[in-house]
Every structure is written in structure tokens, then in C-alpha cells.
Write a protein that holds these residues in place. Structure first.
Motif, PDB file in Angstrom:
ATOM      1  N   ASN A  51       7.065  80.940 -81.823  1.00 15.24           N
ATOM      2  CA  ASN A  51       7.520  82.328 -81.963  1.00 15.24           C
ATOM      3  C   ASN A  51       6.377  83.280 -81.640  1.00 15.24           C
ATOM      4  N   GLY A  52       6.664  84.265 -80.854  1.00 12.56           N
ATOM      5  CA  GLY A  52       5.642  85.260 -80.533  1.00 12.56           C
ATOM      6  C   GLY A  52       4.678  84.841 -79.442  1.00 12.56           C
ATOM      7  N   GLU A  62      16.092  81.092 -75.196  1.00 11.41           N
ATOM      8  CA  GLU A  62      16.472  80.378 -76.423  1.00 11.41           C
ATOM      9  C   GLU A  62      17.980  80.198 -76.575  1.00 11.41           C
ATOM     10  N   ARG A 117      -1.755  95.594 -76.287  1.00 13.93           N
ATOM     11  CA  ARG A 117      -2.099  94.210 -76.646  1.00 13.93           C
ATOM     12  C   ARG A 117      -1.796  93.297 -75.469  1.00 13.93           C
ATOM     13  N   GLY A 153       5.283  84.714 -76.315  1.00 15.97           N
ATOM     14  CA  GLY A 153       5.477  85.508 -75.100  1.00 15.97           C
ATOM     15  C   GLY A 153       6.567  84.992 -74.176  1.00 15.97           C
ATOM     16  N   LYS A 154       7.459  84.146 -74.671  1.00 16.59           N
ATOM     17  CA  LYS A 154       8.514  83.587 -73.824  1.00 16.59           C
ATOM     18  C   LYS A 154       9.448  84.696 -73.318  1.00 16.59           C
ATOM     19  N   THR A 155       9.913  85.512 -74.269  1.00 13.94           N
ATOM     20  CA  THR A 155      10.822  86.597 -73.869  1.00 13.94           C
ATOM     21  C   THR A 155      10.125  87.566 -72.929  1.00 13.94           C
ATOM     22  N   THR A 156       8.881  87.879 -73.222  1.00 13.18           N
ATOM     23  CA  THR A 156       8.119  88.802 -72.373  1.00 13.18           C
ATOM     24  C   THR A 156       7.993  88.258 -70.956  1.00 13.18           C
ATOM     25  N   GLN A 168      18.176  86.493 -75.364  1.00 15.61           N
ATOM     26  CA  GLN A 168      18.059  85.857 -76.672  1.00 15.61           C
ATOM     27  C   GLN A 168      19.019  86.538 -77.643  1.00 15.61           C
ATOM     28  N   SER A 227       1.918  97.774 -75.629  1.00 12.61           N
ATOM     29  CA  SER A 227       1.249  98.625 -76.622  1.00 12.61           C
ATOM     30  C   SER A 227      -0.239  98.289 -76.709  1.00 12.61           C
TER      31      SER A 227
HETATM   32  N1  LIG Z   1       7.509  96.257 -77.105  1.00 11.01           N
HETATM   33  C1  LIG Z   1       6.467  95.584 -77.620  1.00 11.01           C
HETATM   34  N2  LIG Z   1       5.338  96.227 -77.987  1.00 11.01           N
HETATM   35  C2  LIG Z   1       4.307  95.555 -78.505  1.00 11.01           C
HETATM   36  N3  LIG Z   1       4.271  94.242 -78.708  1.00 11.01           N
HETATM   37  C3  LIG Z   1       5.360  93.544 -78.365  1.00 11.01           C
HETATM   38  C4  LIG Z   1       6.523  94.173 -77.819  1.00 11.01           C
HETATM   39  N4  LIG Z   1       7.450  93.224 -77.580  1.00 11.01           N
HETATM   40  C5  LIG Z   1       6.895  92.072 -77.976  1.00 11.01           C
HETATM   41  N5  LIG Z   1       5.643  92.243 -78.452  1.00 11.01           N
HETATM   42  C6  LIG Z   1       4.739  91.214 -78.921  1.00 11.01           C
HETATM   43  O1  LIG Z   1       4.551  90.305 -77.878  1.00 11.01           O
HETATM   44  C7  LIG Z   1       4.432  88.999 -78.387  1.00 11.01           C
HETATM   45  C8  LIG Z   1       5.338  88.081 -77.625  1.00 11.01           C
HETATM   46  O2  LIG Z   1       6.669  88.474 -77.896  1.00 11.01           O
HETATM   47  P1  LIG Z   1       7.899  87.673 -77.284  1.00 11.01           P
HETATM   48  O3  LIG Z   1       9.125  88.311 -77.798  1.00 11.01           O
HETATM   49  O4  LIG Z   1       7.716  87.588 -75.822  1.00 11.01           O
HETATM   50  O5  LIG Z   1       7.701  86.250 -77.927  1.00 11.01           O
HETATM   51  P2  LIG Z   1       8.669  85.004 -77.901  1.00 11.01           P
HETATM   52  O6  LIG Z   1       7.891  83.844 -77.451  1.00 11.01           O
HETATM   53  O7  LIG Z   1       9.892  85.320 -77.148  1.00 11.01           O
HETATM   54  O8  LIG Z   1       8.999  84.830 -79.438  1.00 11.01           O
HETATM   55  P3  LIG Z   1      10.337  84.272 -80.154  1.00 11.01           P
HETATM   56  O9  LIG Z   1      10.283  82.804 -80.098  1.00 11.01           O
HETATM   57  O10 LIG Z   1      10.204  84.778 -81.559  1.00 11.01           O
HETATM   58  O11 LIG Z   1      11.497  84.862 -79.434  1.00 11.01           O
HETATM   59  C9  LIG Z   1       4.718  89.067 -79.867  1.00 11.01           C
HETATM   60  O12 LIG Z   1       3.495  88.956 -80.561  1.00 11.01           O
HETATM   61  C10 LIG Z   1       5.310  90.423 -80.075  1.00 11.01           C
HETATM   62  O13 LIG Z   1       4.889  90.951 -81.288  1.00 11.01           O
END
Ligand SMILES: Nc1ncnc2c1ncn2[C@@H]1O[C@H](COP(=O)(O)OP(=O)(O)OP(=O)(O)O)[C@@H](O)[C@H]1O
Ligand SMILES: [Mg+2]
Lengths: 261, 275
Positions: B44-45, B165, B22, B47-50, B82, B20
Motif C-alpha cells: 500500500n502506498g 487492484e 513528494r 505508487g501503483k495507482t500513481t 481501483q 505535493s
Molecule cells: N494527490 C496526492 N498528493 C500527494 N501525495 C499523494 C497523492 N496521491 C497519492 N499520494 C501519495 O503517493 C503514494 C503512492 O500512492 P498510490 O495511491 O499510488 O499508492 P498505491 O500503491 O496505489 O497504494 P494502494 O495499494 O493503497 O492503492 C502514497 O504515499 C500517497 O500518500
């Protein structure tokens, strides 16, 4: 009750119920009950539209069910599925009310569509019902595993190369088909109970998914047979018995599961 | 680490991802040796899942490359997402979940098949899940469900296993069991494990390598190389202290951090109490 006049009813009810049990199992485990409830209600004005246009009733129902599928799917892109479903239902029901008020013999038509009319099905009506049922059942059988996997987790399905969005649409179409053909038989208000009642009972009776599916089909067919027999004996609407037996099956299923744990 | 001649199991180079509009990941790079156990650590947030989804090909990067030994992601990579919530009302046994890992994407009617049954049973045994294989998966404990998910991800014999996770919501004992199981997989079967977590401590005994994510950027290397005040301060962009106490590592932001960095100060991981 087993006269040649009734024979068609038994055949149609069996086809419709088997399909409802098959599709209904996935309605229940995928948590799609609200859409399953909304689709037939959105579709039933299609019969009125068909009457006004002078075309086949089933064609009208399928047309409106298709609008329902398009609506639910289209609105879902921008919001939550249940909001999309509610919005679609309200729109189509609004149009439907208008259409129904325009048709001449509306009271009889509406009554039949809402509560079902299994007694006195003609031979000509069996063919389209059987064809559409076969299509819905075949599609479900082809998709058994992807439907189950994406019900467990869309994320897992995606990682396996199954696009959850496509499965959702495919299932919406299957559900619309199965409900449309059941609608004139069981009635728009109670299609839902034939889909959800036996399937909810089945998922409580076993821990095995495919056995649950088979039980759902079996219970659904038995429910329909009993409902016809009772409706014939009492002259009460068949929908009443479908709803009541569905609820009963569900209660028994809960009790069995409760007793097991 | 063995052979310098062997190709890495996974090589991520200058990976950038924007969601989006960002920037979520910004020129992230690291590589994993075959059979290594790597922790992907970040708040949290971060970017691990990404990152994991990018490796799987579920997210399209805006730049960079990801190469994985053994071909296509679907086949060569196992994935445990997750927070999977199993519905206790779904008739589905642990055994069925593992089976879906093998052929859940296939069309058509599943016919009974002795070879398939044996393979599922062997996988259940490998994760020590035979005891509860015939129970409803929604009724199992969190640790038991994690093992079932690991078996689901491993049944197609991938070379690389990504877990997002998997230790969240597990008690200390289950954590030790799951980590031990994964460690054995790397040692005995040469599977490469990349596991995300916000707390690195349970992984310290088994981790060969760490990828530390913050603010979309990453540093990687051995724990001794990466988890140091200087390195992490540079990654975060402000002063970080690493405290080692009672065999645990605490990553703590120093006082005087601006309000905008509250996320760091408030993250319980980074101010983790000593148990
Ligand atoms: N589809 C999306 N559109 C816009 N921003 C996104 C989207 N998915 C995730 N984000 C943003 O990307 C960032 C990283 O998200 P991600 O889920 O990868 O983090 P994470 O490390 O897995 O967090 P957590 O520990 O909470 O699982 C976050 O700030 C989230 O808001
Ligand atoms: Mg995450």
C-alpha cells in the motif's frame, strides 16, 4: 380552474416541472441533494434585492443563484463540497435577511417566495421562464452521458477524457438555472422537493437509466398538475401539495422496489 | 516472449513523479511485450495507482517518458480504476456500464442503435456476464462487477488494459475466474495486461512479467528473476527473504528491521499466512 386566468399557471407549471424532473434525476443520482436544497434558499433573497433596485425579479434570483454557484464551487476547491455548500448558504442567507428587512412590503414578498405563487402568473412572466428552462434542459440533454458516467465514477470519466471538475461546474449552473425559474412558482422551500421527490421515485421504478429519466420528468409534471388542481380547490399553498406528493411518490417507489427484490 | 522486432506495447523510461512536492516514483523503467500479462506488485502506498494514472496521462510526470503503441491513451488504453463503488440506488444495469465504456464521453442524446447494442452484447458475452447483464450493477457481487468493469474497459478494443487492484475484496474463486478471463484475453486477442496487486500469488500461474515497486523505485523482469532475496533486498534497502512454500511466494523482511520500516513488517501481504 381552466379559465384563461389559470392558463398561464398551467403552462408555467408544466415547463418548470418538466425541467425540474430532468435536472432532478441527475441531482438524485449524483448525490447533489444538499446543493439542490441550498441553492434556492441562497437565491431567494435575490428577489428582495431586485425589488430594492427596481429590476426584474427573475434577474435578481439569477444573480443570487450565480453567487451561490460561485460560492459552492469556489469553497469546494479547498474543502468538502457539503461544507462549501453550507458556508455559501449561510453567507447568502445572511445578506438576504438584511435585504429583505429593508424592503417595504416584505411580508407578502417573503411569503410568496418561500411558499410559491403559481396562481395568477402573467403572460409576460412566461417568456423568461420558458427561455431559462429551455437553456437548462438543452444543456442537460447535451450532457446526458457525461453526467451519467461521472456520476458512476469521476475516475472513469476522467479516463474517458471527460474532466469531472468541468462537469461538476456545468451541472451546478444547470441546477441553479432550473431551480431559479421554479422558485417563484413552487417556492424556495419546496423547489427542492419537486426536484428530488419524483426523481427519487423514478430511480426505484426502473433499472434503466434513460427510462428512469423519462419517468422522473413524467412524475414531476403530474405532481405539479395535481398540486395546482388541489391548491386551486383548497386554497392551500401549492408548496404543501408539491412536498406531499413528492414524498408520496418516493414512498410508492420504495415500495415497488421493495416488492421487486 | 516472441519477436524482438515487435515494438513493446508499453515502454516506461526513467519515469519520475512528484505529488505535493513528494517523490512518489523515482526513475521507474520497464517495458511490456505485446500480449503479455504483467503484474504490478507493491505494498500500500508504493505508487501503483500513481504509475497507472501516469500511463493514462492523468498525472503529469516530473521526468522520463512513457510510450504506448497505438497512439492516444483514451483510445488505446482500457482502464479499470481501483475500488469503484456502484451505488445500488442508481438505475443502471451492467449493460449500461458497458455501453458507457463505448460512448460515455459523447455529447447529445443517445439514440437507439442496433450496432451499438450488438457490440455491448458481444462484450458482455466475452466476459461471461450475460446472465446478469440486465441486473442493477450496484446489486451485483464484487466479482461480477469486476467483469462488468473489464467489459467497460475493453469495448473500445484497446491494445493495453490497465487494472488497478481488481482482485481486492474478491474471494479465491472469483479471483481465479477474473485472472483466468484476463489470461485468455492476452492469449486469444493479444491484449497486453498490466494489473496491480499487493499479493502476487494469484497471478503466479499466468504472469509473464512482474514490475515490483517499493520506495518509489521498481525492478522488473520475470518472476524468477525479480522475486529473489538479493534483488528485493537491494530494492527495499534492507534484508528480504523470499520463501517459496506450497506453491506460494512469501516476501518477508528479516528481523531487526528498524521501526521506520514497520510498514513493511506490518503489511499483511509480506507476512502472509499460508492458507
Ligand atoms: N494527490 C496526492 N498528493 C500527494 N501525495 C499523494 C497523492 N496521491 C497519492 N499520494 C501519495 O503517493 C503514494 C503512492 O500512492 P498510490 O495511491 O499510488 O499508492 P498505491 O500503491 O496505489 O497504494 P494502494 O495499494 O493503497 O492503492 C502514497 O504515499 C500517497 O500518500
Ligand atoms: Mg492504489
Amino acid at each position: 380552474m381552466f379559465s384563461s386566468f389559470m392558463l398561464n399557471s398551467w403552462i408555467v407549471a408544466t415547463i418548470v416541472a418538466a425541467t425540474a424532473g430532468l435536472v432532478g434525476f441527475f441531482v438524485v443520482i449524483r448525490g447533489a441533494s444538499f446543493a439542490a436544497h441550498a441553492l434556492p434558499l441562497s437565491a431567494f433573497p435575490g428577489a428582495a434585492a431586485a425589488a430594492l433596485l427596481g429590476v426584474n425579479e427573475i434577474a435578481g434570483l439569477v444573480g443570487f443563484a450565480a453567487l451561490g454557484v460561485l460560492g459552492i464551487n469556489g469553497f469546494s476547491r479547498r474543502g468538502r463540497p457539503e461544507v462549501a455548500t453550507a458556508l455559501t448558504l449561510v453567507l447568502l442567507l445572511g445578506v438576504g435577511t438584511l435585504l429583505l428587512s429593508q424592503s417595504r412590503d416584505d411580508a407578502q414578498l417573503v411569503y410568496g417566495l418561500l411558499f410559491g405563487q403559481v396562481l395568477g402568473v402573467s403572460r409576460a412572466e412566461i417568456v423568461p421562464i420558458a427561455a431559462l428552462s429551455a437553456a437548462a434542459s438543452l444543456a442537460t440533454l447535451m450532457l446526458l452521458r457525461p453526467l451519467l458516467l461521472s456520476a458512476v465514477s469521476p475516475e472513469l470519466a476522467q479516463a474517458r477524457g471527460v474532466a469531472p471538475g468541468r462537469i461538476d461546474i456545468a451541472f451546478l449552473v444547470i441546477m441553479a438555472l432550473a431551480e431559479t425559474i421554479a422558485l417563484p412558482v413552487v417556492g424556495a422551500l419546496l423547489v427542492f422537493s419537486l426536484m428530488v421527490g419524483p426523481a427519487s421515485a423514478a430511480r426505484n421504478l426502473t433499472d434503466r437509466p434513460w427510462l428512469g429519466l423519462a419517468l422522473s420528468v413524467g412524475l414531476s409534471v403530474v405532481t405539479a398538475w395535481l398540486a395546482i388542481a388541489l391548491a386551486y380547490q383548497t386554497n392551500w399553498p401549492i408548496g404543501f401539495f408539491v412536498g406531499g406528493l413528492g414524498a408520496l411518490a418516493y414512498a410508492v417507489g420504495r415500495a415497488v422496489r421493495g416488492a421487486k427484490s | 516472449m516472441d519477436g524482438n522486432a515487435t515494438l513493446p506495447a508499453l515502454a516506461v523510461e526513467r519515469l519520475s513523479v512528484a505529488l505535493s512536492g513528494r517523490t512518489i516514483l523515482d526513475h521507474v523503467g520497464f517495458s511490456l511485450a505485446p500480449g503479455s500479462f504483467c503484474g504490478l506488485i507493491g505494498a500500500n502506498g508504493s505508487g501503483k495507482t500513481t504509475l497507472l494514472r501516469s500511463i493514462l496521462g492523468l498525472v503529469t510526470p516530473s521526468g522520463g517518458t512513457i510510450r504506448c503503441a497505438g497512439g492516444k491513451p483514451g483510445q488505446a488504453i482500457g482502464y479499470v480504476p481501483q475500488k469503484i463503488q456502484f451505488d445500488p440506488f442508481m438505475p443502471l444495469r451492467a449493460r449500461d456500464v458497458v455501453g458507457l465504456g463505448l460512448d460515455g464521453h459523447r455529447f447529445g442524446i443517445p439514440l437507439p442503435n442496433a450496432a451499438r447494442r450488438a457490440r455491448v452484447a458481444a462484450m458482455l458475452a466475452a466476459v461471461d456476464a450475460e446472465r446478469f447483464a440486465d441486473q442493477r450493477v450496484g446489486d451485483l457481487s464484487g466479482g461480477q462487477q469486476q467483469r462488468v468493469m473489464i467489459a467497460h474497459a475493453l469495448i473500445r478494443a484497446p491494445k493495453l488494459l490497465l487494472l488497478d487492484e481488481p482482485l481486492a475484496n474478491l474471494d479465491l474463486r472469483s479471483i481465479a475466474e477474473v485472472v483466468g478471463l484476463l489470461h485468455r484475453l492476452t492469449e486469444k486477442q493479444g491484449i497486453t495486461v498490466l494489473l496491480s496487486a499487493h499479493d502476487m500469488n494469484p497471478l503466479l500461474p499466468v504472469m509473464d512479467q512482474i514490475v515490483y515497486l517499493a520506495h518509489g523505485r521498481a525492478v522488473s523482469g520475470t518472476v524468477a528473476d525479480v522475486v529473489r532475496g538479493g534483488v528485493l533486498s537491494q530494492l527495499y534497502g534492507y534484508h528480504i527473504d523470499v520463501i517459496r512454500v506450497h506453491g506460494r511466494v512469501l516476501v518477508v523482511a528479516a528481523g531487526g528491521v528498524e521501526a521506520q520500516d514497520g510498514s513493511l513488517l506490518c503489511d499483511p501481504v509480506h507476512v502472509a499466512p499460508i492458507p
